[in-house]
Motif scaffolding. Sequence first.
Motif, PDB file in Angstrom:
ATOM      1  N   ASN A  66       0.821  -1.216   0.000  1.00 16.09           N
ATOM      2  CA  ASN A  66       0.000   0.000   0.000  1.00 16.09           C
ATOM      3  C   ASN A  66       0.854   1.264   0.000  1.00 16.09           C
ATOM      4  O   ASN A  66       0.531   2.243  -0.666  1.00 16.09           O
ATOM      5  CB  ASN A  66      -0.919   0.008   1.229  1.00 16.09           C
ATOM      6  CG  ASN A  66      -2.012  -1.037   1.124  1.00 16.09           C
ATOM      7  OD1 ASN A  66      -2.341  -1.501   0.023  1.00 16.09           O
ATOM      8  ND2 ASN A  66      -2.576  -1.418   2.259  1.00 16.09           N
ATOM      9  N   VAL A 112       0.717   4.330  -3.102  1.00 20.42           N
ATOM     10  CA  VAL A 112       0.569   5.780  -2.955  1.00 20.42           C
ATOM     11  C   VAL A 112       1.761   6.489  -3.610  1.00 20.42           C
ATOM     12  O   VAL A 112       1.611   7.443  -4.384  1.00 20.42           O
ATOM     13  CB  VAL A 112       0.480   6.172  -1.458  1.00 20.42           C
ATOM     14  CG1 VAL A 112       0.442   7.678  -1.291  1.00 20.42           C
ATOM     15  CG2 VAL A 112      -0.737   5.517  -0.814  1.00 20.42           C
ATOM     16  N   PHE A 137      -3.128  11.078   4.528  1.00 15.10           N
ATOM     17  CA  PHE A 137      -4.221  11.084   3.554  1.00 15.10           C
ATOM     18  C   PHE A 137      -5.559  10.972   4.272  1.00 15.10           C
ATOM     19  O   PHE A 137      -5.613  10.694   5.473  1.00 15.10           O
ATOM     20  CB  PHE A 137      -4.023   9.931   2.555  1.00 15.10           C
ATOM     21  CG  PHE A 137      -2.801  10.139   1.703  1.00 15.10           C
ATOM     22  CD1 PHE A 137      -2.878  10.838   0.510  1.00 15.10           C
ATOM     23  CD2 PHE A 137      -1.546   9.702   2.140  1.00 15.10           C
ATOM     24  CE1 PHE A 137      -1.732  11.080  -0.240  1.00 15.10           C
ATOM     25  CE2 PHE A 137      -0.404   9.945   1.391  1.00 15.10           C
ATOM     26  CZ  PHE A 137      -0.500  10.636   0.196  1.00 15.10           C
ATOM     27  N   LYS A 142      -7.778   8.763   3.566  1.00 21.48           N
ATOM     28  CA  LYS A 142      -8.190   7.359   3.609  1.00 21.48           C
ATOM     29  C   LYS A 142      -7.028   6.485   4.103  1.00 21.48           C
ATOM     30  O   LYS A 142      -5.869   6.895   4.060  1.00 21.48           O
ATOM     31  CB  LYS A 142      -8.612   6.907   2.214  1.00 21.48           C
ATOM     32  CG  LYS A 142      -9.864   7.629   1.692  1.00 21.48           C
ATOM     33  CD  LYS A 142     -10.540   6.773   0.632  1.00 21.48           C
ATOM     34  CE  LYS A 142     -11.832   7.414   0.137  1.00 21.48           C
ATOM     35  NZ  LYS A 142     -11.554   8.552  -0.793  1.00 21.48           N
ATOM     36  N   PRO A 143      -7.339   5.262   4.552  1.00 21.04           N
ATOM     37  CA  PRO A 143      -6.285   4.419   5.136  1.00 21.04           C
ATOM     38  C   PRO A 143      -5.192   4.004   4.145  1.00 21.04           C
ATOM     39  O   PRO A 143      -5.453   3.821   2.956  1.00 21.04           O
ATOM     40  CB  PRO A 143      -7.040   3.175   5.607  1.00 21.04           C
ATOM     41  CG  PRO A 143      -8.463   3.565   5.693  1.00 21.04           C
ATOM     42  CD  PRO A 143      -8.667   4.630   4.667  1.00 21.04           C
ATOM     43  N   VAL A 144      -3.986   3.865   4.656  1.00 19.80           N
ATOM     44  CA  VAL A 144      -2.847   3.369   3.868  1.00 19.80           C
ATOM     45  C   VAL A 144      -2.275   2.098   4.507  1.00 19.80           C
ATOM     46  O   VAL A 144      -1.985   1.132   3.821  1.00 19.80           O
ATOM     47  CB  VAL A 144      -1.737   4.438   3.746  1.00 19.80           C
ATOM     48  CG1 VAL A 144      -0.537   3.887   2.968  1.00 19.80           C
ATOM     49  CG2 VAL A 144      -2.269   5.706   3.064  1.00 19.80           C
ATOM     50  N   HIS A 145      -2.122   2.097   5.810  1.00 23.38           N
ATOM     51  CA  HIS A 145      -1.489   0.968   6.508  1.00 23.38           C
ATOM     52  C   HIS A 145      -0.109   0.690   5.914  1.00 23.38           C
ATOM     53  O   HIS A 145       0.185  -0.411   5.458  1.00 23.38           O
ATOM     54  CB  HIS A 145      -2.362  -0.298   6.431  1.00 23.38           C
ATOM     55  CG  HIS A 145      -3.731  -0.115   7.007  1.00 23.38           C
ATOM     56  ND1 HIS A 145      -3.957   0.108   8.341  1.00 23.38           N
ATOM     57  CD2 HIS A 145      -4.952  -0.105   6.415  1.00 23.38           C
ATOM     58  CE1 HIS A 145      -5.263   0.234   8.554  1.00 23.38           C
ATOM     59  NE2 HIS A 145      -5.888   0.116   7.402  1.00 23.38           N
ATOM     60  N   TYR A 176       2.649   0.163   7.165  1.00 18.86           N
ATOM     61  CA  TYR A 176       3.510  -0.802   7.866  1.00 18.86           C
ATOM     62  C   TYR A 176       3.342  -2.213   7.343  1.00 18.86           C
ATOM     63  O   TYR A 176       4.112  -3.100   7.697  1.00 18.86           O
ATOM     64  CB  TYR A 176       3.182  -0.772   9.375  1.00 18.86           C
ATOM     65  CG  TYR A 176       1.719  -1.030   9.628  1.00 18.86           C
ATOM     66  CD1 TYR A 176       0.817   0.035   9.684  1.00 18.86           C
ATOM     67  CD2 TYR A 176       1.222  -2.326   9.721  1.00 18.86           C
ATOM     68  CE1 TYR A 176      -0.539  -0.191   9.852  1.00 18.86           C
ATOM     69  CE2 TYR A 176      -0.132  -2.562   9.889  1.00 18.86           C
ATOM     70  CZ  TYR A 176      -1.009  -1.491   9.953  1.00 18.86           C
ATOM     71  OH  TYR A 176      -2.353  -1.733  10.096  1.00 18.86           O
ATOM     72  N   ARG A 177       2.301  -2.451   6.550  1.00 13.11           N
ATOM     73  CA  ARG A 177       2.093  -3.798   6.029  1.00 13.11           C
ATOM     74  C   ARG A 177       3.040  -4.042   4.854  1.00 13.11           C
ATOM     75  O   ARG A 177       2.991  -3.351   3.841  1.00 13.11           O
ATOM     76  CB  ARG A 177       0.647  -3.966   5.535  1.00 13.11           C
ATOM     77  CG  ARG A 177      -0.401  -3.899   6.626  1.00 13.11           C
ATOM     78  CD  ARG A 177      -1.790  -4.085   6.015  1.00 13.11           C
ATOM     79  NE  ARG A 177      -2.844  -3.901   7.009  1.00 13.11           N
ATOM     80  CZ  ARG A 177      -4.130  -3.727   6.691  1.00 13.11           C
ATOM     81  NH1 ARG A 177      -4.499  -3.740   5.416  1.00 13.11           N
ATOM     82  NH2 ARG A 177      -5.032  -3.563   7.647  1.00 13.11           N
ATOM     83  N   ALA A 204      -3.094  10.061  12.918  1.00 19.22           N
ATOM     84  CA  ALA A 204      -3.370   9.677  11.532  1.00 19.22           C
ATOM     85  C   ALA A 204      -2.434   8.567  11.076  1.00 19.22           C
ATOM     86  O   ALA A 204      -2.242   8.359   9.870  1.00 19.22           O
ATOM     87  CB  ALA A 204      -3.210  10.899  10.631  1.00 19.22           C
ATOM     88  N   TYR A 205      -1.842   7.849  12.022  1.00 14.22           N
ATOM     89  CA  TYR A 205      -0.820   6.859  11.689  1.00 14.22           C
ATOM     90  C   TYR A 205      -1.268   5.891  10.588  1.00 14.22           C
ATOM     91  O   TYR A 205      -0.512   5.593   9.657  1.00 14.22           O
ATOM     92  CB  TYR A 205      -0.404   6.064  12.938  1.00 14.22           C
ATOM     93  CG  TYR A 205       0.583   4.980  12.598  1.00 14.22           C
ATOM     94  CD1 TYR A 205       1.922   5.295  12.360  1.00 14.22           C
ATOM     95  CD2 TYR A 205       0.166   3.657  12.422  1.00 14.22           C
ATOM     96  CE1 TYR A 205       2.821   4.319  11.986  1.00 14.22           C
ATOM     97  CE2 TYR A 205       1.062   2.680  12.040  1.00 14.22           C
ATOM     98  CZ  TYR A 205       2.386   3.009  11.822  1.00 14.22           C
ATOM     99  OH  TYR A 205       3.273   2.045  11.431  1.00 14.22           O
ATOM    100  N   ASP A 206      -2.507   5.418  10.675  1.00 16.69           N
ATOM    101  CA  ASP A 206      -2.946   4.421   9.678  1.00 16.69           C
ATOM    102  C   ASP A 206      -3.321   5.045   8.337  1.00 16.69           C
ATOM    103  O   ASP A 206      -3.608   4.328   7.387  1.00 16.69           O
ATOM    104  CB  ASP A 206      -4.093   3.563  10.238  1.00 16.69           C
ATOM    105  CG  ASP A 206      -5.257   4.392  10.734  1.00 16.69           C
ATOM    106  OD1 ASP A 206      -5.137   5.627  10.820  1.00 16.69           O
ATOM    107  OD2 ASP A 206      -6.318   3.789  11.030  1.00 16.69           O
TER     108      ASP A 206
END
Lengths: 523, 177
Positions: free
Chosen positions: A159, A163, A313, A315-318, A320-321, A376-378
Amino acid sequence: METKFALDDDSVVVVVGSGAGGGTLANELAQRGIKVVCLEAGKRHEIPDFINDEWASFAQLAWTDNRTTSGQWRVSKDFPNLPAWIVKSVGGSTVHWAGASLRFQNHEWKALSTYGHIDGADLLDWPITGEEMAPWYDKAEYRMGTTGTNGIPRLPGNNNYKVFAAGAKRLGYKEFHTGNMSINSEPRDGRTSCRQLGFCFQGCKMGAKWSTLYTEIPAGEETGNLEVRPQSQALQVEHNAAGKVTGVIYADRDGKLHRQKARVVAIAGNSIESPRLLLNSHSNLFPHGLANGAGHVGRYYMRHTTGSVYAVFDKPVHMYRGTTMAGIIRDESRHDPSRGFSGGYEMETISLGVPFMAAFLNPGDWGRDFTSALDAYDRMAGMWLVGEDMPQADNRITLNSEAKDAFGMPVANVNYTDHPNDVAMRDHAYKQGTAVYDAVGAQRTILTPPYPSTHNLGTNRMSDKAADGVVNKWGQAHEVENLFISDGSQFTTSAAENPTLTIVALALRQADHIAGRLARNEL
Amino acid sequence: MRSPDKRVPLSRRTFIGSATGAAMIAGVAGTARATIPSLKTAPSPQASATLLKMARDIYPHDRIPDLYYAKAIETIDQKVSGSDATSGLLADGVAALDAQANTLFQKPYTEIALEEDRLKVLKAIEATPFFSRVRSEMVTALYNQKEVWTLLGYEGSSYEFGGYLDRGFNDLDWLES
């Protein structure tokens, strides 16, 4: 059966350090039938021991023995006793490296000729060319299983990469992809493929990422010619009246001192410990430290011009995955002085977990502006900027006579101040990194200062002339014929690229050279 | 996209066994009982309450309950209690903080109603070893709690679940590729 060599066996090559340089050299010599004792300061932690938890892993793997700092760099203020984030463990920093395996560009081997003289910097051309290095890069990439080479497919983008790549595309960048990574995208060389754990910096629990810990070192041990001694901290390199090195004094896990005799000594303790060991080895014959006749040991410390951009952003990015360094934009790595600086930089995705984000996003900061970013970390994406920094004589490792380690030896002081070229490059990189994320609708971008150094380079620089450096084109000390430097401290200039592939390629080339000379009885 | 649940499961709270813990859980549940840390080096309830408020003001997250700030303060208390040089840090620091609050607002720190006013007090003591130590220790004492990771949307270790490969490492769907 585990190989053991006697302390008084003076036919062995002693390699100090077991990381990218030392681990590779040790194995390559062992494969050629040369007996090697590898002294490693850290413990031996194997794959199942790795901890996917940032601080717990840091406590397990990082080099946290005391060091001091000085100079204008911000690390000296925020982390005065942690100039570098590198590993003290068998495998060295190949345990925690991200896996990015980039060749230098041909012009980067000729920084002085290409950039011309730059005030305040001591640029030099390497005594090696890109053409000479090409076959060694080929061997290194094959050995490390680098994606995008040797028909090995690139890794899938996570992810964070999606971006980053969408921003790159909208900005008009041309060369971006998921990188040349020494992380298996499919099973290879007896190791499985990446499961996108997200903890590349904490030791790969899949063993999918190349590390000397579970590739070079066991392969060398398998030959019966390599003995790795963990928890063995080299303190001094000894020499005879003729000025040839004869062995290494080291402290074992109990602090007991030993003398391992040697025919050849190769030092690969990373760019802070390697010069420290040479400086601590001063004697009547070498009053300023071993191999330091020209006064260059410890000088021209480089750490790459770095910084990070994190973007929030809606919307979520995550982020760390998945792989920590999941992709690269290479368009800015060219030399193009019209941008206001010499040399270039790479843009590479990066991710930190919440614990490290809190510590490194803006060290020392507090209050709502800071915490609103963590809230907003995620929804955050991140990139690391890494470019060529200028070699400066006063950016250097010296011995701190006030501070001693557990064995009574002076610790290293790391002095660093940015060159104006570094500042101009970082400013440009911050601007471009911000533009990448703005292009895909970032609500907010955060410019994060350089972390404690992960790329430590240049403190035993390679030079054509003895007066200009510490080692010659083979990494052999100009003034001590059976002493070699086998890590990133050989670097004449830093280039823009992550250094591990070049360290490995140089180690393979050096092993070939040392083996040839030993066979011809020239050492 | 797979979004993790940001609620902290009840079972995660069982790590607190003390009487204070029961009060903290009550606090999380939103009852009137206060959540305050139980401290060795600053044992008065007033000092505990002040440190809790200060911790929240330094790293304010409206969605993180007092419980985790209280845990963080207890961690710091544990650390400074080990040495004579630092065992007075929290109690003395709270006294100095309240003195500063009195100078600026004529009342103790916890009774200053507005966050922006309390920040003025913190700014005035920002350079002290007390503030500096509490702030820097909070970075790990607060943010290295797994429940806080969950609340901030960080899932942490994935190895035990087979990594993120089949758990959303590339499931971002709001951008054209």
